[in-house]
Design an enzyme around this catalytic site. Structure first.
Site, PDB file in Angstrom:
ATOM      1  N   TYR A  22      -0.819  -3.603  -2.212  1.00 35.55           N
ATOM      2  CA  TYR A  22      -0.991  -3.708  -0.755  1.00 35.55           C
ATOM      3  C   TYR A  22       0.246  -3.324   0.043  1.00 35.55           C
ATOM      4  CZ  TYR A  22      -5.278  -6.095  -2.085  1.00 35.55           C
ATOM      5  OH  TYR A  22      -6.503  -6.384  -2.619  1.00 35.55           O
ATOM      6  N   HIS A  99      -9.928  -0.603   4.422  1.00 30.15           N
ATOM      7  CA  HIS A  99      -9.291  -1.276   3.276  1.00 30.15           C
ATOM      8  C   HIS A  99      -7.966  -0.588   2.994  1.00 30.15           C
ATOM      9  CE1 HIS A  99     -12.920  -3.526   2.436  1.00 30.15           C
ATOM     10  NE2 HIS A  99     -13.577  -2.404   2.644  1.00 30.15           N
TER      11      HIS A  99
END
Ligand code: DQA
Length: 152
Positions: A22, A99
């Site tokens: 991430y 996302h």
């Protein structure tokens, strides 16, 4: 033009959470960049994050009357929440699903999104830039008034 950015569970942990997947930017960094980009492009950007499914549903219903569109990263609820899908259908606002990671390249359960087919568009795998692309895309579609999700 007002676009509300909604982040689902665990995205408050960005920066600490699995940085190899991430990245190292925090949610505050991402939100600040979106607010600044919105200002540059003439749009008001507000942001919201919750780890609670019901809070996300309440937020969508409460804000839908005031905003033109949502950018939504449903995080883990992407793959599980019929209630989130139902809320999005109920509020009838255009939204782009974002996302950070490429969910199609990860575990098989992440390949299912319960909201993908009702989104105006989807961006995944481009990290925080994905939110910025979603904002640019939404503003452009709101400006033309073309909110047909079946069209590119
Ligand atoms: C995510 C992908 C989801 O599968 C995961 O549960 C998340 C984050 C992403 O932004 O890459 O929490 O939505």
């Amino acid at each position: 033009m007002h676009i509300d950015v909604v982040h689902g569970p665990n995205l408050n942990l960005l920066g600490l959470r699995e940085p190899a997947i991430y990245g190292t930017k925090t949610l505050a960094d991402i939100n600040a960049a979106l607010v600044a980009l919105g200002r540059e492009l003439g749009a008001t950007v507000t942001t919201f994050q919750s780890n609670h499914e019901g809070a996300l549903l309440d937020h969508l219903a409460e804000r839908a009357g005031d905003v033109d569109a949502f950018i939504l990263n449903p995080a883990g609820y992407t793959h599980t929440s019929v209630a989130l899908r139902d809320a999005l259908l109920a509020v009838r606002k255009p939204f782009v699903e974002v996302h950070l990671s490429n969910t199609d390249a990860r575990e098989p359960f992440r390949r299912t999104s319960l909201v993908a087919d009702i989104a105006l568009g989807r961006i995944q795998g481009l990290g925080p830039v994905g939110y910025e692309l979603a904002l640019r895309g939404l503003i452009s579609r709101l400006q033309t008034g073309d909110l047909n999700k079946d069209k590119g």
